[in-house]
Structures are given as structure tokens and as C-alpha cells.
Design an enzyme around this catalytic site. Sequence first.
Site, PDB file in Angstrom:
ATOM      1  N   CYS A  75       9.287   0.567  -1.869  1.00  0.00           N
ATOM      2  CA  CYS A  75       8.800   0.885  -3.214  1.00  0.00           C
ATOM      3  C   CYS A  75       7.420   0.291  -3.472  1.00  0.00           C
ATOM      4  CB  CYS A  75       9.787   0.427  -4.280  1.00  0.00           C
ATOM      5  SG  CYS A  75       9.715  -1.316  -4.620  1.00  0.00           S
ATOM      6  N   CYS A  77       6.294  -1.517  -5.936  1.00  0.00           N
ATOM      7  CA  CYS A  77       6.203  -2.906  -6.396  1.00  0.00           C
ATOM      8  C   CYS A  77       6.369  -3.886  -5.236  1.00  0.00           C
ATOM      9  CB  CYS A  77       7.180  -3.199  -7.533  1.00  0.00           C
ATOM     10  SG  CYS A  77       8.909  -3.080  -7.126  1.00  0.00           S
TER      11      CYS A  77
END
Length: 165
Positions: A75, A77
Site C-alpha cells: 500500500c 502508506c
Amino acid sequence: MLLLRFYKRKPSIISYFCNTDFIVKQKEMMYPEYLVAPMREDLTRVGFEELKDADAVKNAIESEGTVFVMVNSVCGCAAANARPAAKIAAANGKHPDKLVTVFAGMEKEAVDTARNYMLPYPPSSPAMALFKDGKLVHIIERYQIEGRPAQMIADNLIDAFEQYC
């Protein structure tokens, strides 16, 4: 109609492809290895050991001393915040005895084992956990990573390292 005849004529070919190790491994891994390789290397090149099975996770976490576990992820993040924060914190003068990582969506058994040690916290990726003598002493979950700069997350980890390592 043509497909139906193929099934009737060659059932052994169909069953062969459905039972290969490739199909089984592909179900266990959500992403192709070439996609995650750079994300793995982002941590392993700075000293993190990649754990790929349950026994390796168990042996690492239950060892004496301090162990920092990074649940790596594809992902955004993880790329923008979690991995950079883990690398900054690992470079601190005072850091855990062991730096290890598991990759969510890839080695399911290793990730599930690591997450069991992180209970009662729910599964989260990315996530970061610090263990001391096999006991969870600090955790950062995804919601604490999203939207925060890497340095802020690293500072949180460094404070935990200063306290427990």
C-alpha cells in the site's frame, strides 16, 4: 460446445493444471514476486531479516532481547511512511537486537504467526511491533501510519527503542 468437448476429451490436462504447485502458491501470494521484490529490498538492504515461515517468526519473536517486526505491505502508506520510518528508526544509535520483516499478502503463514503475537490488536498492514523477551511492548497500527510523515512515525519508534532496548 468446443470447450465442453475439450473437457470430455482431455480431463487429465485440466486436472494437471488445477493441481500444480504454481496454482497453490499463487493462491497463497496475492502479488507477483517481481512486484514486491523492490519493497522487500527496501528493508533488507538496511539490515532487516525477511521471515517467510511460521517457525522463523516464532524463533525471532521468542528470542531473548528486543525484536522489531515490520509488517510490510504494497500500500501507498507503507511506501511513503512506514518503510522510511522503519529505516530511520533502525539507524538510531539505540535500536532492537533484531530487525525482521514479514510481507502481508505474500507469506501468509509467517504473517499470520506474527499477527498472532500482536494480539489483541487487529490485523493491520503495514504495522510495526516491538517485542522484548517475547512480549509485545509497543505497536504502531496502520491508522497511526496513514497521513503521518515518516519522521513522526520514526520518532515514535525511536522513543520506544530508547525505552525498551
